[in-house]
Design a protein around this motif. Structure first.
Motif: not given
Length: 315
Positions: A228, A237, A291, A312-313, A293, A289, A232, A230, A315, A309
């Protein structure tokens, strides 16, 4: 495991026989077949588990070959090809009937490009047909930038891998189409938007489609690892979750064990070249996970952010 080497004659012979061959380009490795042979093209969709509504790009040795497969070439397309071919630019043009509907996913247009890789250009010059060649990976997953990446994922499904070393750019081509003769960006890629604007002026963007893409690589969920992702502010995070986490950062070292810095010196081109390798590496890490940027949204950074992007979409 597929046989790997740099034997152009062997690759050409297999392609003439309707087999699949992985080929290097300056962007990513492609899974190639005779674009005019529907049976061979069907093998691409089967090997990748790619939906048949997602069109393919055909690869040609030079601009002189475009008129064989495109029924119309707008002046702005000619200008872009003259400036950027061979290179990471795909032009979506009205197709001739010689191009099977399977290759174009039933569309009346086809994406065409001339890759900037000496080995593959030499291969194309020996063939009397173009090569359909989407990225050589299972559909939706991270694109390969080395022959080893191809072998790890598709080695049992293809006849030969033409090894041209690591891909110089490491991110797919920019795709430009033409609507009412006006250029439109269908996918951000290895050729920066600013470079295109310098030639043809301002243009629209239509980079995403949920189920009816006009060009390859438009689906919202794409380019994803198994973990996954994410997006940000990584520093924030990490305050919320720190265990079993990997980090993909642009240039900052966050001082955690499972981290990949795309470009310590802050180069967008270096970050693009390392992006897909980073997404592959996190799948091998003992984490749940990832993370990540965004990078500065300029030049090739737009393509990096687009891929992140969509990863990330997934998941």
């Amino acid at each position: 495991m597929a046989e790997t080497g740099n034997d152009i004659k062997k690759a050409a012979s297999l392609l003439r026989a309707g087999e699949l061959v992985a080929i290097p380009t300056e962007t990513v490795y492609g899974l190639a077949a005779n674009a005019l042979n529907s049976d061979a093209v069907a093998k691409i969709f089967e090997a990748k588990n790619r939906p048949h509504f997602d069109p393919l790009i055909i690869h040609v040795p030079s601009f002189d070959a475009v008129s064989l497969y495109a029924s119309e070439v707008p002046n702005e397309a000619k200008q872009l090809a003259e400036k950027f071919w061979p290179g990471p630019l795909t032009l979506v043009l009205p197709k001739r009937d010689i191009v099977p509907d399977l290759t174009s996913a039933g569309l009346d247009t086809i994406g065409i490009r001339c890759p900037d890789h000496a080995l593959t250009r030499s291969l194309l010059q020996t063939l009397d047909f173009p090569l359909a060649a989407p990225s050589a990976n299972p559909f939706g997953y991270v694109s390969p930038t080395t022959a080893q990446h191809v072998d790890q994922q598709l080695g049992d499904r293809i006849a030969y891998i033409l090894d041209g070393g690591s891909c110089e750019i490491g991110i797919e081509s920019t795709i430009v189409g033409f609507e009412e003769s006006h250029p439109v960006i269908y996918r951000f890629g290895g050729l920066p938007l600013e470079s295109i604007i310098d030639v043809v002026g301002p243009l629209k963007t239509r980079a995403h489609s949920t189920s009816n893409p006009r060009a390859p690589g438009q689906l919202k969920s794409h380019y994803a690892p198994g973990k996954r992702v994410i997006l940000g502010d990584i520093s924030i995070l990490l305050k919320e979750v720190s265990n079993k986490v990997a980090v993909i950062s642009f240039k900052t070292d966050y001082k955690i064990p499972n981290q990949i810095v795309l470009s310590p010196k802050g180069s967008l081109h270096e970050a693009a070249r390392n992006l897909f390798s980073a997404l592959r590496k996190v799948d091998e890490l003992p984490v749940d996970i990832v993370f990540a940027e965004l990078v500065p949204n300029e030049g090739i950074g737009r393509a990096i952010n687009d891929r992140l992007t969509r990863a990330a979409s997934a998941h």
